[in-house]
Design an enzyme around this catalytic site. Structure first.
Site, PDB file in Angstrom:
ATOM      1  N   ASP A 175       0.833  -1.212   0.000  1.00 43.43           N
ATOM      2  CA  ASP A 175       0.000   0.000   0.000  1.00 43.43           C
ATOM      3  C   ASP A 175       0.864   1.257   0.000  1.00 43.43           C
ATOM      4  OD1 ASP A 175      -2.518  -1.116  -0.117  1.00 43.43           O
ATOM      5  OD2 ASP A 175      -2.657  -1.387   2.052  1.00 43.43           O
ATOM      6  N   ASP A 204       5.362  -9.614   6.433  1.00 46.14           N
ATOM      7  CA  ASP A 204       4.386 -10.558   5.867  1.00 46.14           C
ATOM      8  C   ASP A 204       4.933 -11.270   4.626  1.00 46.14           C
ATOM      9  OD1 ASP A 204       2.867  -9.446   7.823  1.00 46.14           O
ATOM     10  OD2 ASP A 204       1.257  -8.731   6.526  1.00 46.14           O
TER      11      ASP A 204
HETATM   12  P1  FBP Z   1       2.774  -3.999   7.144  1.00 41.15           P
HETATM   13  O1  FBP Z   1       2.019  -4.660   6.051  1.00 41.15           O
HETATM   14  O2  FBP Z   1       2.522  -2.549   7.275  1.00 41.15           O
HETATM   15  O3  FBP Z   1       4.254  -4.296   7.045  1.00 41.15           O
HETATM   16  O4  FBP Z   1       2.317  -4.627   8.536  1.00 41.15           O
HETATM   17  C1  FBP Z   1       2.183  -5.986   8.677  1.00 41.15           C
HETATM   18  C2  FBP Z   1       1.683  -6.399  10.039  1.00 41.15           C
HETATM   19  O5  FBP Z   1       2.764  -6.720  10.874  1.00 41.15           O
HETATM   20  C3  FBP Z   1       0.717  -7.569   9.884  1.00 41.15           C
HETATM   21  O6  FBP Z   1       1.391  -8.784   9.883  1.00 41.15           O
HETATM   22  C4  FBP Z   1      -0.213  -7.371  11.044  1.00 41.15           C
HETATM   23  O7  FBP Z   1      -1.489  -7.895  10.769  1.00 41.15           O
HETATM   24  C5  FBP Z   1      -0.290  -5.884  11.159  1.00 41.15           C
HETATM   25  O8  FBP Z   1       0.935  -5.378  10.682  1.00 41.15           O
HETATM   26  C6  FBP Z   1      -0.533  -5.402  12.558  1.00 41.15           C
HETATM   27  O9  FBP Z   1      -0.803  -4.056  12.506  1.00 41.15           O
HETATM   28  P2  FBP Z   1      -0.554  -3.056  13.707  1.00 41.15           P
HETATM   29  O10 FBP Z   1       0.913  -2.848  13.775  1.00 41.15           O
HETATM   30  O11 FBP Z   1      -1.242  -1.808  13.262  1.00 41.15           O
HETATM   31  O12 FBP Z   1      -1.115  -3.671  14.921  1.00 41.15           O
END
Ligand code: FBP
Length: 555
Positions: A175, A204
């Site tokens: 994104d 991820d």
């Molecule tokens: P990105 O896609 O921004 O790298 O984030 C991935 C992640 O770590 C996911 O694996 C997880 O679902 C999410 O972020 C958790 O989001 P937050 O940090 O907002 O709790």
């Protein structure tokens, strides 16, 4: 930052990340390939990105003569933390300063919101040096704001112009790199000189394609979880009384769960993409798990390890449909729902609005999961990291086993389950040597792309299963990676998320071996990430990357 640092941090501050040969010398250049096009939706994407569409691939070469005048460059960390972010910034800083010591680097604070609000700090050698080879994004912090609305784009332009920035490097996932392309196009249209370069980040592992072999952070995060899973396997074999249900982070794709399975060979690993492809229902998932538990009990093993990817709920067709229906309801009635007195009133109202089947599915879930499913982040995603799928599975498996036992079946089973979630623990670990080197190289590459004056590109480093000498650095036009997807009911250009492909080598390797990992104990214990020692222990790429690149792997 605390003045007292650990012995490991001290040692890691002195680690010199390896760079590809082409980036090492004093002078570098760029070579442009042929014009590019996205794999689909060419016309729509060209119409949305008339100025940055069709740009050529860029390869960074040794011995060129990129402009060496002093520059002003900004950098921002976007989205979830991923090990190695600080090294991207260090690589960027070192490359820019090597080209011209008068160049200045500014870090925007707390993510893209910092660019919109004009909140930044100059990054000096003193600041950068304290963060070399450390995990986390705490040098300048991160955030999940999106630079998307016309007012935000205009605010960014005003701030970038006021600062006189020549370049902005956005370190983020699919994104954020899409956002980088939107901003690049906008700035160019508005006659603003700031060029925008993205860097592929996410634990991820789902920002990858023919030009981006891996997103940074995946290697370290997966190794951190694999260490813990290996430890749990050993504990299970020693205590011989617990079944461990481990949920692993990864919002959509199951790459993390698959990589951990390949590194540790646990008894059961659910892969969301397979479940979706085969239309497997929640009940069938539970039956499959129960069967392995029963078989292991019959072999005298009332213990085991199951891995479940965080993204699973959205890959089970009836739960996915229910979540989509909830999103539609939330789109128009969120405020009304929030105004209702309590949880049971919300459930009652939602059950009256959802289709019959979705209402039944929603009604069958525990209250805390029902509540999480009503939340959305700034990108419209359900915060799945807060959905305790491992607990849901434990409850459903326990119910099923009780039912079997009430019919005189599964009598050998003693089921003592324990749930775990490994997510945030892995996102800020000290980057492995692989991530430390890869990130530093990505930062170095991003600096050369800014110097080369290109915009709307994601920096890339390829040939990652080879010795870092042979890595190839360059840039891939973001428009080339875009496709059109429906977002919030509107066709939107986005970088296609790479899910686990069922015909990929990593999945095929897993599928060919998993049966023998189910009933037998075939556990592998990877142990903690090693930073100092033989290359085979310290520098190896993930099993996923090795298999994808045709490197032989032993089960
Ligand atoms: P990105 O896609 O921004 O790298 O984030 C991935 C992640 O770590 C996911 O694996 C997880 O679902 C999410 O972020 C958790 O989001 P937050 O940090 O907002 O709790």
């Amino acid at each position: 930052m605390s003045s007292h640092i650990s012995a490991l941090q001290q040692a890691r501050l002195g680690y010199t990340p390896k760079l590809p040969k082409a980036l090492r010398g004093g002078s570098v250049g760029v070579e442009f390939g042929a014009a590019t096009a996205p794999a689909s939706h060419q016309e729509e994407i060209q119409a949305l990105f008339p100025l940055t569409y069709g740009q050529p691939l860029v390869t960074i070469t040794a011995g060129g003569n990129l402009p060496a005048g002093p520059l002003k460059v900004g950098v921002v960390l976007s989205g979830g933390q991923a090990p190695g972010g600080h090294n991207v910034i260090a690589g960027l800083f070192d490359a820019l300063k090597a080209a011209n010591p008068d160049t200045r680097l500014y870090g925007f604070l707390k993510g893209p919101g910092g660019v919109i609000k004009g909140k930044y700090q100059e990054l000096t050698a003193e600041i950068i040096d304290a963060y070399r080879n450390t995990g986390g994004f705490n040098m300048i912090m991160s955030g999940r704001d999106k630079i998307e609305k016309p007012a935000d784009l205009a605010a960014c332009k005003a701030n970038l112009e006021a600062m006189g920035l020549d370049g902005l490097v956005i370190i983020g996932g699919d994104d954020s790199n899409t956002n980088a392309a939107v901003l690049a196009e906008y700035l160019q249209r508005e006659g603003c000189k700031t060029r925008v370069i993205g860097v592929p980040k996410t634990i991820d592992g789902d920002m990858k394609n023919d030009y981006i072999e891996a997103s940074f952070g995946f290697d370290t995060a997966a190794r951190t979880y694999a260490e813990l899973i290996g430890n749990i396997c050993r504990d299970a074999q020693s205590a011989v009384k617990y079944w461990h249900f481990v949920r692993l982070m990864g919002r959509a794709a199951s790459h993390v769960a698959l990589e951990c399975a390949l590194q540790t060979q646990p008894n059961i690993t659910l892969i969301s993409e397979e479940i979706q492809a085969k239309g497997i229902t929640l009940g069938e998932i539970v039956d499959g798990i129960v069967q392995i538990i029963v078989d292991r009990a019959a072999a005298g093993r009332n213990y085991g390890i199951l891995l479940v990817p965080e993204g699973l709920p959205e890959f089970i067709s009836d739960i996915k449909t229910m979540i989509e229906e909830l999103s539609t309801i939330l789109g128009t009635e969120e405020e009304y729902l929030r105004g209702l007195a309590d949880h049971s009133e919300r459930v009652q109202y939602l059950e009256s609005q959802l289709g019959d089947h979705s209402a039944r599915v929603y009604g069958s879930l525990p209250a805390d999961i029902q509540e999480v499913l009503l939340r959305r982040d700034s990108h419209g995603n359900v915060p799945l990291s807060q959905v305790e799928t491992e607990r849901l599975l434990i409850d459903l498996v326990s119910d099923k086993l009780r039912l079997l036992q009430s019919h005189g079946q599964a009598e050998a089973v003693k089921f003592s389950p324990l749930g775990h979630f490994f997510g945030y623990e892995g996102r800020c670990a000290y980057p492995s040597n692989f991530d430390a080197d890869y990130c530093y190289s990505l930062g170095y590459a991003a600096a050369q792309l800014v110097r080369a004056g290109v915009t709307g590109y994601t920096a890339n480093v390829r040939n990652l299963t080879r010795n870092s000498d042979e890595w190839l650095a360059g840039g891939v036009p973001v428009t080339m990676m875009l496709n059109m997807e429906m977002r919030k009911g509107k066709p939107t250009p986005v970088i296609k998320k790479a899910l686990v492909e069922l015909d990929s080598e990593p999945f095929k390797f897993f599928a060919a071996n998993r049966e023998s990992w189910g009933v037998e104990d075939a556990y592998i214990f990877p142990g903690p990430i090693q930073y100092f020692g033989p290359a085979a222990v310290c520098d190896a790429p993930t099993v996923t990357l090795a298999l994808e690149k045709g490197v032989k792997v032993q089960a």
